[in-house]
Design a protein around this motif. Structure first.
Motif, PDB file in Angstrom:
ATOM      1  N   UNK A  36       0.821  -1.216   0.000  1.00 48.35           N
ATOM      2  CA  UNK A  36       0.000   0.000   0.000  1.00 48.35           C
ATOM      3  C   UNK A  36       0.855   1.267   0.000  1.00 48.35           C
ATOM      4  N   UNK A  37       2.010   1.205   0.651  1.00 55.18           N
ATOM      5  CA  UNK A  37       2.872   2.388   0.729  1.00 55.18           C
ATOM      6  C   UNK A  37       3.370   2.791  -0.650  1.00 55.18           C
ATOM      7  N   UNK A  38       3.736   1.791  -1.458  1.00 55.29           N
ATOM      8  CA  UNK A  38       4.243   2.078  -2.814  1.00 55.29           C
ATOM      9  C   UNK A  38       3.148   1.968  -3.875  1.00 55.29           C
ATOM     10  N   UNK A  39       1.949   1.552  -3.480  1.00 59.33           N
ATOM     11  CA  UNK A  39       0.836   1.347  -4.399  1.00 59.33           C
ATOM     12  C   UNK A  39       1.215   0.386  -5.517  1.00 59.33           C
ATOM     13  N   UNK A  40       1.839  -0.730  -5.130  1.00 63.41           N
ATOM     14  CA  UNK A  40       2.261  -1.733  -6.109  1.00 63.41           C
ATOM     15  C   UNK A  40       1.762  -3.109  -5.696  1.00 63.41           C
ATOM     16  N   UNK A  41       1.764  -4.001  -6.688  1.00 66.12           N
ATOM     17  CA  UNK A  41       1.463  -5.410  -6.478  1.00 66.12           C
ATOM     18  C   UNK A  41       2.757  -6.181  -6.682  1.00 66.12           C
ATOM     19  N   UNK A  42       3.061  -7.126  -5.798  1.00 65.07           N
ATOM     20  CA  UNK A  42       4.266  -7.939  -5.921  1.00 65.07           C
ATOM     21  C   UNK A  42       3.887  -9.407  -6.019  1.00 65.07           C
ATOM     22  N   UNK A  43       4.598 -10.144  -6.875  1.00 67.47           N
ATOM     23  CA  UNK A  43       4.390 -11.588  -6.926  1.00 67.47           C
ATOM     24  C   UNK A  43       5.663 -12.276  -7.372  1.00 67.47           C
ATOM     25  N   UNK A  44       5.771 -13.559  -7.018  1.00 64.67           N
ATOM     26  CA  UNK A  44       6.986 -14.332  -7.278  1.00 64.67           C
ATOM     27  C   UNK A  44       6.761 -15.299  -8.427  1.00 64.67           C
ATOM     28  N   UNK A  45       7.733 -15.360  -9.351  1.00 66.90           N
ATOM     29  CA  UNK A  45       7.711 -16.330 -10.445  1.00 66.90           C
ATOM     30  C   UNK A  45       9.097 -16.950 -10.557  1.00 66.90           C
ATOM     31  N   UNK A  46       9.229 -17.926 -11.448  1.00 67.74           N
ATOM     32  CA  UNK A  46      10.548 -18.480 -11.702  1.00 67.74           C
ATOM     33  C   UNK A  46      11.418 -17.425 -12.372  1.00 67.74           C
ATOM     34  N   UNK A  47      12.721 -17.582 -12.298  1.00 67.80           N
ATOM     35  CA  UNK A  47      13.631 -16.631 -12.915  1.00 67.80           C
ATOM     36  C   UNK A  47      14.293 -17.262 -14.129  1.00 67.80           C
ATOM     37  N   UNK A  48      14.440 -16.472 -15.181  1.00 70.50           N
ATOM     38  CA  UNK A  48      15.212 -16.912 -16.345  1.00 70.50           C
ATOM     39  C   UNK A  48      16.615 -16.337 -16.176  1.00 70.50           C
ATOM     40  N   UNK A  49      17.583 -17.204 -16.041  1.00 69.84           N
ATOM     41  CA  UNK A  49      18.914 -16.839 -15.565  1.00 69.84           C
ATOM     42  C   UNK A  49      19.664 -15.845 -16.436  1.00 69.84           C
ATOM     43  N   UNK A  50      19.335 -15.780 -17.727  1.00 73.45           N
ATOM     44  CA  UNK A  50      20.112 -14.922 -18.624  1.00 73.45           C
ATOM     45  C   UNK A  50      19.422 -13.612 -18.970  1.00 73.45           C
ATOM     46  N   UNK A  51      18.317 -13.310 -18.272  1.00 69.24           N
ATOM     47  CA  UNK A  51      17.642 -12.038 -18.500  1.00 69.24           C
ATOM     48  C   UNK A  51      16.806 -12.028 -19.766  1.00 69.24           C
ATOM     49  N   UNK A  52      16.602 -10.814 -20.305  1.00 67.61           N
ATOM     50  CA  UNK A  52      15.729 -10.721 -21.476  1.00 67.61           C
ATOM     51  C   UNK A  52      16.502 -10.931 -22.780  1.00 67.61           C
TER      52      UNK A  52
END
Length: 272
Positions: free
Chosen positions: A72-88
């Motif tokens: 609520x302080x930052x007005x954001x939603x956070x969630x966890x997913x798997x990570x792709x190790x080499x980025x985009x």
């Protein structure tokens, strides 16, 4: 330095900048990727001992799933997913400049398989913001995945959406007319392949969104299209960015001769 102090020193080398309410996930400061409504940070799952992706989205509504929480302080939603190790894929392609046509085809096929899943889902889902900065890769195994569905539209049986949204360089002309189908994702995929092949963002010759809009809506192709040296790749890109009714579906593109070499390799591989 004593051994016991050494362990403490290692742990303090890269402290978390934020921890989720449960205390399980810790976020690092480095950004893995960013989209129109989402930022993705590298994070760590302390329970499983694996790296994960911490996704921060600016949204009004949110799920009650335990892997999702509202700040609520930052007005954001956070969630966890798997990570792709080499980025985009954009950054990965810039890092590795010498990539074979076969590798481009492998990446493209996986993106199309992701689009096929979205488009044939019931209800139909249109990504609407596909570009190389939100396609992620595990470079050690060449695995590619579509991310950042923050702007996705669920359109169901009608397959028609009506809002203007996306990244201008990748937006199909009909998107600007506010009447489009999942074929806008095929157009965006074509622009992604164009970027993969040339390492140049489409319409980089334009210095404003207005100029991109004018070229896209009048049918002027990006200059980088002429920089593709392989005629097969160029023809495939042109097929994807053609007029909406002329664009093949993701399912049709996966059957295209463009992927014949990969399909033959899979058929002859005894591990499949």
């Amino acid at each position: 330095m004593p051994a016991e102090d050494s362990n403490t020193y290692d742990l303090d080398m890269e402290p978390f900048v934020e921890v989720d309410p449960s205390g399980r996930f810790g976020r690092y400061s480095d950004l893995l990727g960013t989209g129109a409504v989402k930022k993705v940070y590298r994070a760590f799952d302390q329970e499983e001992g694996i790296e994960v992706a911490w996704n921060r989205v600016r949204l009004r509504n949110f799920s009650e799933d335990p892997g999702v929480w509202k700040d609520d302080e930052r007005n954001t939603l956070n969630f966890i997913t798997e990570v792709c190790t080499s980025g985009n894929l954009r950054d990965y392609r810039k890092k590795h400049r010498h990539v074979s046509i076969k590798a481009l085809k492998k990446w493209s096929k996986q993106v199309l398989e992701g689009l096929e899943f979205l488009h044939t889902h019931d209800p139909c889902i249109i990504h609407r913001d596909l570009n190389c900065s939100n396609i992620f890769i595990n470079g050690n195994i060449g695995q590619v995945k579509i991310g950042d569905l923050g702007l996705a539209a669920i359109v169901g049986k009608s397959h028609v959406a009506h809002s203007i949204i996306g990244t201008p360089e990748y937006m199909a002309p009909e998107l600007y007319e506010e009447d489009y189908t999942e074929m806008v994702d095929i157009y965006s995929f074509g622009m992604c392949l164009l970027e993969m092949a040339t390492m140049e963002i489409p319409y980089s010759e334009c210095d404003s969104v207005a100029k991109i809009y004018k070229k896209v809506t009048t049918g002027v192709r990006p200059q980088s299209l002429n920089k593709i040296t392989d005629p097969e790749v160029k023809a495939f890109v042109e097929k994807c960015i053609g007029l909406p009714r002329a664009r093949p579906s993701a399912s049709d593109l996966l059957k295209d001769p463009f992927f014949s070499e990969l399909n033959n390799d899979e058929e002859s591989d005894p591990t499949n």
